[in-house]
Design a protein around this motif. Structure first.
Motif, PDB file in Angstrom:
ATOM      1  N   ILE A 148      48.914  31.258  55.613  1.00  0.00           N
ATOM      2  CA  ILE A 148      48.840  31.931  56.878  1.00  0.00           C
ATOM      3  C   ILE A 148      48.480  31.290  58.120  1.00  0.00           C
ATOM      4  O   ILE A 148      48.884  31.071  59.100  1.00  0.00           O
ATOM      5  CB  ILE A 148      48.053  33.379  56.755  1.00  0.00           C
TER       6      ILE A 148
ATOM      7  N   THR B 244      44.343  40.047  59.750  1.00  0.00           N
ATOM      8  CA  THR B 244      43.974  40.512  58.109  1.00  0.00           C
ATOM      9  C   THR B 244      43.334  39.258  57.469  1.00  0.00           C
ATOM     10  O   THR B 244      42.429  39.706  56.586  1.00  0.00           O
ATOM     11  CB  THR B 244      45.384  40.742  57.062  1.00  0.00           C
ATOM     12  N   VAL B 245      43.546  38.088  57.873  1.00  0.00           N
ATOM     13  CA  VAL B 245      42.651  37.209  57.320  1.00  0.00           C
ATOM     14  C   VAL B 245      41.368  37.170  57.757  1.00  0.00           C
ATOM     15  O   VAL B 245      40.446  37.146  56.654  1.00  0.00           O
ATOM     16  CB  VAL B 245      43.408  35.715  57.322  1.00  0.00           C
TER      17      VAL B 245
ATOM     18  N   PRO C  51      35.260  31.059  56.186  1.00  0.00           N
ATOM     19  CA  PRO C  51      36.440  30.903  55.400  1.00  0.00           C
ATOM     20  C   PRO C  51      36.837  32.416  54.834  1.00  0.00           C
ATOM     21  O   PRO C  51      38.089  32.704  54.392  1.00  0.00           O
ATOM     22  CB  PRO C  51      36.503  30.098  54.312  1.00  0.00           C
TER      23      PRO C  51
ATOM     24  N   ILE D 224      41.510  29.363  63.882  1.00  0.00           N
ATOM     25  CA  ILE D 224      41.416  28.358  62.917  1.00  0.00           C
ATOM     26  C   ILE D 224      39.851  27.920  62.912  1.00  0.00           C
ATOM     27  O   ILE D 224      39.279  27.587  61.971  1.00  0.00           O
ATOM     28  CB  ILE D 224      42.581  27.189  63.087  1.00  0.00           C
TER      29      ILE D 224
ATOM     30  N   MET E 169      41.338  39.544  53.700  1.00  0.00           N
ATOM     31  CA  MET E 169      42.301  40.080  53.132  1.00  0.00           C
ATOM     32  C   MET E 169      42.321  41.393  52.444  1.00  0.00           C
ATOM     33  O   MET E 169      41.857  41.601  51.402  1.00  0.00           O
ATOM     34  CB  MET E 169      42.597  39.008  51.949  1.00  0.00           C
TER      35      MET E 169
ATOM     36  N   LEU F   3      40.385  26.914  53.648  1.00  0.00           N
ATOM     37  CA  LEU F   3      40.814  28.368  53.171  1.00  0.00           C
ATOM     38  C   LEU F   3      41.457  28.113  51.649  1.00  0.00           C
ATOM     39  O   LEU F   3      42.003  27.353  51.392  1.00  0.00           O
ATOM     40  CB  LEU F   3      41.756  28.707  54.216  1.00  0.00           C
ATOM     41  N   SER F   4      41.535  29.387  50.947  1.00  0.00           N
ATOM     42  CA  SER F   4      42.161  29.323  49.749  1.00  0.00           C
ATOM     43  C   SER F   4      43.538  29.734  49.907  1.00  0.00           C
ATOM     44  O   SER F   4      43.857  30.475  51.158  1.00  0.00           O
ATOM     45  CB  SER F   4      41.463  30.471  48.849  1.00  0.00           C
TER      46      SER F   4
ATOM     47  N   LEU G 198      37.656  30.568  61.218  1.00  0.00           N
ATOM     48  CA  LEU G 198      38.000  30.666  59.783  1.00  0.00           C
ATOM     49  C   LEU G 198      37.261  29.429  59.244  1.00  0.00           C
ATOM     50  O   LEU G 198      36.624  29.040  57.973  1.00  0.00           O
ATOM     51  CB  LEU G 198      39.376  30.573  59.349  1.00  0.00           C
ATOM     52  N   LEU G 199      37.229  28.307  59.925  1.00  0.00           N
ATOM     53  CA  LEU G 199      36.329  27.236  59.587  1.00  0.00           C
ATOM     54  C   LEU G 199      34.913  27.490  59.050  1.00  0.00           C
ATOM     55  O   LEU G 199      34.418  27.069  57.974  1.00  0.00           O
ATOM     56  CB  LEU G 199      36.254  26.001  60.658  1.00  0.00           C
TER      57      LEU G 199
ATOM     58  N   VAL H 173      42.175  35.895  46.832  1.00  0.00           N
ATOM     59  CA  VAL H 173      43.339  35.027  46.905  1.00  0.00           C
ATOM     60  C   VAL H 173      43.120  33.635  46.343  1.00  0.00           C
ATOM     61  O   VAL H 173      42.143  33.174  45.996  1.00  0.00           O
ATOM     62  CB  VAL H 173      43.749  34.905  48.219  1.00  0.00           C
TER      63      VAL H 173
ATOM     64  N   PHE I  31      48.635  38.932  61.021  1.00  0.00           N
ATOM     65  CA  PHE I  31      48.233  38.011  59.877  1.00  0.00           C
ATOM     66  C   PHE I  31      46.841  37.716  59.926  1.00  0.00           C
ATOM     67  O   PHE I  31      45.967  37.538  59.184  1.00  0.00           O
ATOM     68  CB  PHE I  31      49.279  36.746  59.595  1.00  0.00           C
ATOM     69  N   ILE I  32      46.686  37.095  61.150  1.00  0.00           N
ATOM     70  CA  ILE I  32      45.339  36.474  61.483  1.00  0.00           C
ATOM     71  C   ILE I  32      44.226  37.660  61.435  1.00  0.00           C
ATOM     72  O   ILE I  32      43.181  37.415  60.936  1.00  0.00           O
ATOM     73  CB  ILE I  32      45.535  35.761  63.104  1.00  0.00           C
TER      74      ILE I  32
END
Ligand SMILES: Nc1ncnc2c1ncn2[C@@H]1O[C@H](COP(=O)(O)OP(=O)(O)OP(=O)(O)O)[C@@H](O)[C@H]1O
Ligand SMILES: [Mg+2]
Lengths: 302, 239, 354
Positions: free
Chosen positions: C144, A236-237, A289, A282, A241, C137-138, A285-286, A302, A233-234
């Motif tokens: 997730i 893919t993010v 994003p 995390i 996505m 995040l969106s 992603l900060l 998304v 998952f991570i």
């Protein structure tokens, strides 16, 4: 030593990439974040053995010679995913991505408990291809034969998948559908065929992960797909996505980071390796994003 | 028998009625323009015909077969093709891949190759850029690609939504020239949404005028250009 | 006497204000019925159900208002449960079980209520910190990330043995949670949820859920409203976790992992994520169904034969029910409606002036 880390990173990252592809393929065509993917993996693991609650597994399918076993288990994974699509996700075709995600989570719990009911909750020892455990000398390092096989297999799968997406009819349709499903349908692309195809591929990829996990760990555990699904998952993010190259790149990167953490974290911190990994993600992603590998201009999907 | 028959077709988005009880027919080989102000329901009409938008009620027939209730791909497979509003080309695919997406429903490989040659002849720029990402094309080139892509399904009936949108007049001329030539060459039936009645009159054909989700006039495009019906539709009171 | 409400807007507001009152009365009736009519097992079931109301209403404060599904709320319950354990356990017990606790915690021997409050506050603090990252995040990506957060907390808890006891259970928590204690917290959660939902921030958050385009235009505001909801939400999940610990008396990290996440999600989805009443009704419906299943798992004797469901079938059936609800009644049992008094009751006249 460093060569050893490189091989660890490649084999771990390769498996993460395969798992991430399984998630990204389905997200691409139908915007479903498939929380049941980990259970596709677990079910493929248990498909190798006969139902029983004993601590040592008796191989069923798993006793076949590799030449039959591998296609059989890939077919099993593909079939399971296609059935899941037909019975759970097809009735939800017009539902929101959130509803789809929640449904897949429920499906995952359902499959997990079906496994629990059939096989009991205790992890089982399972010996698949023990001869792959032998180490091979390569330059300065001792590499388990299995790792070489995994790296080779991942390479073959990635190349095959790329060829398939690039050169075949269904590959073209999947790429078109991933970009604009409605438009693809207006051009005669059959929604059911593309979606079933994506699920079949995704399920087969889950089965690959299952085989590698079993060969590596020698255990069958109901929970074994969960951790790898999360990493996928991570990936893919981080990959942005639905982007397949992004998912592969992020999977490899996560494998490398894991291998490095495993090698350089002080021993008392090693059990927390995954916690460090998730925390790191995390943090990343900060700052990005939209994902690490998505171009900054790509519009969020998304 | 008419090529396309639309009977009492209605479209609703929630409480909003975008199309109410529209009926008309199109003859084989005809060229029909649909005009009207923004929000008149033109795109909704094309969407409901092609299956992209669900009709609230009403019926669409092609060659006497009922299309309503079929999936968009099922309708495409019966020989209807669509160039939607905003073109919606696949930006990450190459130009040639875009053209090939719609050929999955065809079995005749030789004919597909012929058609590819035909559209490349009609739009040489697409041939030059065939390996480039479609997202890198200019707006006009993307419009040509969207039209060519629709042609590659070998349609009997083609719906084109505002081919002139956002293009320079010269490019619009070019697009229409090719479209008309291809129609003649292949015996296509064309339904084109076109805001400019002057443009429609120049190209020639029949025209429907829509307003508030209804057809308010139906006649020869040339007669509309001069007529004040049009300005009434744009600026007049809804009576 | 207060002036009669006249505008439709005022009437709506009065009607909305009756929702938490009615829900509280519903729960009160439930507890009364269970304690007066049932046996000890029924009373325990009632307490457990009301703890879940606290958890799920807490969960709803974020998920219901923002439309973002979180998989991380069980982690707040986890932190809450352990916080209360750290603060309330006998110091002698802690030196034995949790030798790694810092001095202040090792010595602490708090009463249960301040400990429950501390549990909520610490969970809220964790939410504030983690949410500051995750909520940028969106929608789906945020979901997730919450899942990664849950896994992260679980990994830490399962391995940080000197402080958490690792995978072995922490035992000996004071079992003070009666149905009445649980009712108190459930009602508090409902009141807080209703107040938050009616606040400017709650309204803005719901507006952003319904209109993605308008919401994107004010992304910064949406982020702040989400973060506030996330924090308030975590407070009640933290308290709920503490209550769970003091209800059973034993905690371990796996009681606050996927099964709890699933149960909370199932209750919310089946009741209907669109309304506070949906959250409460979902808990009641699923808990009663689960109670019936548990009795079936033990076996029902009909004549001479005993029917029993195999263990694990509970989750299977709930998951199936959840999928069926998603397919056939996607908005849940209450379909986004609130339980409230009709207009003519709140206007105090015979008629509503619509
Ligand atoms: N997906 C949708 N959801 C809600 N309302 C819509 C949707 N699509 C169109 N509408 C509404 O339906 C009405 C008709 O829209 P439609 O796009 O069919 O008009 P149009 O004639 O094509 O306009 P334009 O010339 O601007 O393209 C408009 O009021 C529009 O706001
Ligand atoms: Mg339009």
């Amino acid at each position: 030593m460093s060569l050893q880390i490189l091989f660890d990173a490649l084999s771990l990252g390769g498996i993460y990439a395969i798992a991430a592809l399984g998630i990204a393929l389905i997200f691409g065509v139908m915007k479903l974040v498939n929380f049941a993917h980990g259970q596709f993996i677990a079910c493929s693991v248990f498909a190798l053995i006969l139902p029983s609650a004993d601590a040592v597994a008796v191989l069923g399918l798993g006793a076949l010679p590799a030449g039959l076993l591998i296609p059989a288990i890939l077919l099993f994974g593909a079939g399971l995913a296609v059935l899941a699509e037909a019975f759970v996700f097809r009735p939800l075709r017009n539902a929101s991505p959130v509803a789809l995600m929640v449904a897949s989570f429920a499906l995952g719990i359902l499959l997990q408990n079906l496994l629990l009911v059939t096989y009991g909750g205790r992890p089982k020892a399972i010996s698949l291809w023990p001869e792959l455990g032998q180490p091979v000398r390569l330059l300065s390092a001792e590499i388990p034969l299995l790792q070489l096989f995994v790296i080779g297999a991942v390479g073959v799968i990635l190349a095959g998948l790329a060829l398939m997406l690039k050169r075949t009819r269904i590959g073209l349709e999947m790429r078109a559908a991933a970009e604009d499903f409605g438009m693809a349908r207006l051009l005669g692309v059959r929604a059911n065929r593309v979606i079933s195809g994506a699920f079949a591929l995704s399920g087969a990829l889950a089965a690959v992960v299952a085989l590698v996990l079993v060969a590596q760990t020698g255990v069958a555990d109901v929970r074994m797909g969960g951790q790898i699904m999360l990493v996928a998952f991570i990936a893919t993010v981080m990959g942005g996505m639905g982007s397949l190259p992004g998912a592969v790149a992020a999977g490899l990167a996560l494998g490398a980071v894991s291998a490095l953490l495993q090698a350089f974290l002080p021993p008392e911190a090693r059990p927390f390796r995954d916690a460090f990994l998730y925390g790191l993600v995390i943090l990343v992603l900060l700052f990005r994003p939209q994902g690490l590998f998505a171009s900054a201009s790509a519009k969020p999907r998304v | 028998m008419s090529k396309l028959g639309v009977h009492d077709l209605s479209v609703r988005y929630g409480k909003l009625t975008a199309l109410s009880d529209v009926s008309f027919t199109v003859a084989e080989g005809e060229r029909l323009f649909i005009s009207g102000p923004n929000g008149a329901g033109k795109s909704s009409l094309l969407g409901a015909i092609s299956g992209a938008v669900r009709a609230a009620h009403g019926r669409v027939e092609m060659d006497g077969d009922i299309l309503s209730g079929h999936s968009p791909e099922g309708i495409a497979r019966r020989g209807l093709s669509m160039v939607p509003e905003g073109r919606r080309i696949f930006r990450a695919l190459s130009v040639q891949e875009n053209l090939m997406v719609g050929t999955g429903l065809r079995r005749d490989r030789a004919a597909v190759a012929d058609d590819l040659a035909t559209v490349y002849a009609a739009f040489p720029i697409l041939h030059d850029r065939r390996h480039a990402n479609a997202g890198a094309l200019s707006g006009g080139q993307q419009q040509m690609l969207a039209i060519s892509r629709a042609l590659m399904t070998n349609p009997k009936l083609m719906l084109v939504d505002e081919p002139s949108l956002g293009l320079a007049p010269k490019v619009v001329d070019e697009v229409y020239d090719r479209l008309v030539a291809l129609q003649a060459q292949r015996g296509l039936t064309l339904v084109i949404v076109e805001q400019s009645s002057a443009r429609a009159a120049r190209v020639g054909g029949r025209m429907l005028l829509m307003r508030g989700g209804r057809v308010v006039a139906d006649g020869d495009a040339a007669s509309f250009a001069a007529h004040d019906l049009l300005s009434e539709a744009y600026f007049g009171d809804p009576a | 006497m207060s002036p009669q409400p006249t505008t439709p807007h005022q009437i709506r507001r009065r009607m909305a204000a009756t929702t938490p009152v009615l829900l509280a009365l519903l729960l009160l009736a439930f507890v009364l019925a269970a304690t007066l009519l049932g046996d000890r097992a029924t009373a325990r079931m009632a307490a457990e159900t009301l703890i879940r109301v606290t958890l799920v209403v807490g969960f709803w404060i974020f998920a219901g208002n923002s439309g973002v599904i979180s998989f991380g709320h069980a982690a707040f319950a986890c932190l809450g449960a352990y916080t209360s354990a750290w603060l309330t356990l006998q110091p002698a017990m802690k030196t034995l079980l949790l030798p790694g606790l810092p001095g202040f915690l090792a010595q602490a021997h708090w009463p249960v209520l301040p400990a429950a409050l501390a549990a909520g506050l610490l969970a809220a603090a964790l939410a504030l910190i983690s949410g500051a990252a995750i909520l940028r995040l969106s929608g789906i990506a945020a979901s997730i990330a919450t899942f990664a957060f849950l896994a992260m907390v679980n990994t830490i808890w399962a391995n940080w043995t000197p402080v958490t006891g690792g995978t072995s259970s922490v035992v000996g928590l004071a079992r003070y949670v009666s149905p009445w204690v649980a009712l108190g917290w459930a009602v508090a959660a409902i009141l807080a949820a209703a107040l938050h939902a009616a606040s400017a921030s709650g309204l803005a958050l719901r507006a952003s859920r319904e209109d993605e385009v308008a919401a994107a235009a004010s992304g910064i505001d949406r982020y702040r409203h989400r973060l506030l909801a996330y924090t308030v939400s975590a407070f009640f999940c933290g308290v709920g976790g503490a209550l769970m610990g003091h209800f059973i008396g034993v905690i371990n990290p796996d009681s606050f992992y996927l099964s709890l996440t699933f149960l909370m999600l199932a209750m919310l989805v089946m009741g209907g994520i669109g309304s506070l009443s949906g959250a409460v009704v979902g808990v009641l419906a699923v808990s009663l169904a689960v109670e019936a299943l548990v009795r079936l798992e033990k076996g029902v004797t009909l004549g001479t034969t005993t029917f029993a469901l195999p263990p694990g079938s509970q989750e299977i059936l709930i998951a199936l029910a959840m999928i069926l609800v998603l397919v056939f009644r996607p908005a849940g049992l209450l379909a986004g409606r609130e339980i409230m008094l009709p207009a003519r009751w709140v206007t105090g006249r015979g008629t509503s002036n619509q």
